[in-house]
Design a protein around this motif. Sequence first.
Motif, mmCIF file in Angstrom:
data_model
loop_
_atom_site.group_PDB
_atom_site.id
_atom_site.type_symbol
_atom_site.label_atom_id
_atom_site.label_comp_id
_atom_site.label_asym_id
_atom_site.label_seq_id
_atom_site.Cartn_x
_atom_site.Cartn_y
_atom_site.Cartn_z
ATOM 1 N N ASP A 1 -0.620 -0.199 -11.025
ATOM 2 C CA ASP A 1 0.706 -0.163 -10.400
ATOM 3 C C ASP A 1 1.300 -1.559 -10.484
ATOM 4 O OD1 ASP A 1 2.985 0.538 -8.974
ATOM 5 O OD2 ASP A 1 2.042 0.117 -7.037
ATOM 6 N N THR B 1 2.829 1.287 -14.393
ATOM 7 C CA THR B 1 3.899 2.045 -13.749
ATOM 8 C C THR B 1 5.283 1.488 -14.077
ATOM 9 O OG1 THR B 1 3.614 0.733 -11.725
ATOM 10 C CG2 THR B 1 2.456 2.845 -11.844
ATOM 11 N N ASP C 1 4.302 8.514 -11.976
ATOM 12 C CA ASP C 1 3.398 7.373 -11.764
ATOM 13 C C ASP C 1 2.358 7.684 -10.690
ATOM 14 O OD1 ASP C 1 4.515 5.691 -13.655
ATOM 15 O OD2 ASP C 1 5.987 4.877 -12.259
ATOM 16 N N CYS D 1 -1.604 7.680 -11.610
ATOM 17 C CA CYS D 1 -2.475 6.721 -10.922
ATOM 18 C C CYS D 1 -3.542 7.445 -10.095
ATOM 19 C CB CYS D 1 -1.647 5.809 -10.011
ATOM 20 S SG CYS D 1 -0.636 4.606 -10.899
ATOM 21 N N PRO E 1 -4.215 -1.567 -7.947
ATOM 22 C CA PRO E 1 -2.928 -1.824 -7.298
ATOM 23 C C PRO E 1 -2.537 -3.294 -7.418
ATOM 24 C CG PRO E 1 -4.656 -1.710 -5.645
ATOM 25 C CD PRO E 1 -5.320 -1.473 -6.974
ATOM 26 N N PHE F 1 2.211 2.840 -1.683
ATOM 27 C CA PHE F 1 1.827 3.484 -2.944
ATOM 28 C C PHE F 1 0.317 3.363 -3.136
ATOM 29 C CE2 PHE F 1 1.130 3.935 -7.458
ATOM 30 C CZ PHE F 1 2.068 4.879 -7.880
ATOM 31 N N TYR F 2 -0.183 2.165 -2.998
ATOM 32 C CA TYR F 2 -1.633 1.921 -3.081
ATOM 33 C C TYR F 2 -2.385 2.765 -2.065
ATOM 34 C CZ TYR F 2 -5.811 -0.821 -1.641
ATOM 35 O OH TYR F 2 -7.056 -1.226 -1.241
#
Length: 422
Positions: free
Chosen positions: A263, A309, A355, A359, A367, A373-374
Amino acid sequence: MGVDLRQVVAGILTLTMFVMLGQMIKRDHFDSLQDKLPGDGEDAHFESVNAIENDGLVKLSKRSKGPWMEDIQELKPCWSRTDLDEIEQSRGYVTFSLTNGPEYHVSQIADAVVVARYLTATLVLPDIRGSKPGDVRNFEDIYDVDKFMKSLDGIVKVAKELPNEISIRDLAAVKVPNRVTEDHIVESVEPVFKSKGNIRLATYFPSVNMRKTAQKSSVDSVACLGMFGTFELQSEVLEVVDSMIERLRTLSRKSNGKFIAVDLRVEILENKNCHGSGSARAKSCYNAQEIALFLRKVGFDMDTTIYLTQSRWDNSLGVLRDIFPKTYTKESVMPDEKKGKFLESEDSEFEKVIDFHICSQSDVFVPAISGLFYANVAGKRIASGKPQILVPADIPATSAPITNYLSPYVAKRNHLAYSCFC
């Protein structure tokens, strides 16, 4: 022809100088990382690599070239639908929107399901709103409506839209914190619902922490179901994600089809919040060079395939491709016939969803940017038996065991997902 001794000596000195220069460049490029992700930096190192391996958290693969890790057995939900009473007669409606991308959608839907369940209200299927005004999509444009409604059958009543007699202007707006508690609902939501009859819910995020808590709550099972048991991509989006993953695996023949997803988004790296400040120099983002050096030091070779990403190639990513030539963005691996709808349009919602799911399914996830997001990709990976999440950190030597940098969410089993799966 005679040999000029001075030329020989000059040649030796020149060769020595180039060797020394090469060593200096190597030190500059492979031994110079300084910072760790904030909060979890201290957790990224562990006393015993063997303890991690023996605990079943990670197993290094003997079949693939490089420090690849193998999947573990997919975890099973700890919650049970039989523990939840059948819903009573609905007493009103709860509406809400999904915003800011899939990492937020996961939390927003969980909070909405918890609130609607507690209030015995009907949950209205949300719309999806992008970052630009007027950028609104229907739920079914991205997610599977039938899957969503079926997953909540008997738990929460779901309506595809509000009845005609209820105006959106009549809805009372209520804000709830992410991971809303029963106490908060009783104190701040239920009185408004009883007074107005119907509410519009908005989740705010006081933190991005997704660690599990020791306290047990009556809403835990509902929250787990909402977060991990409701979302599935609709068929066309799922087809694009699957085709891109298949393309990445095809490009990864030398590593038995394994690839890394990172990411890393240039526009976020340029944000001032990414830069360390103060004496501690806390760092929340890692750039292309730092990621390249980190992956090289933990043992990945130049044949490793990396998915970023970042949507379109940026010149600042060149240093990563110099070390790992098989580095790709969406524009390189998305089928050409799908780019018009999913990549070249002004709407970035599709890109975020793609994405998130790539992932979640890659063999290793890194990350480069800390945040939700992580955290929510980690939750999805833990649930599906893919705990190979590496958190970038300083590696002062030229190499390091890959298991030293396993995400604390996994190594310490402190992610919320471990409260939902076992």
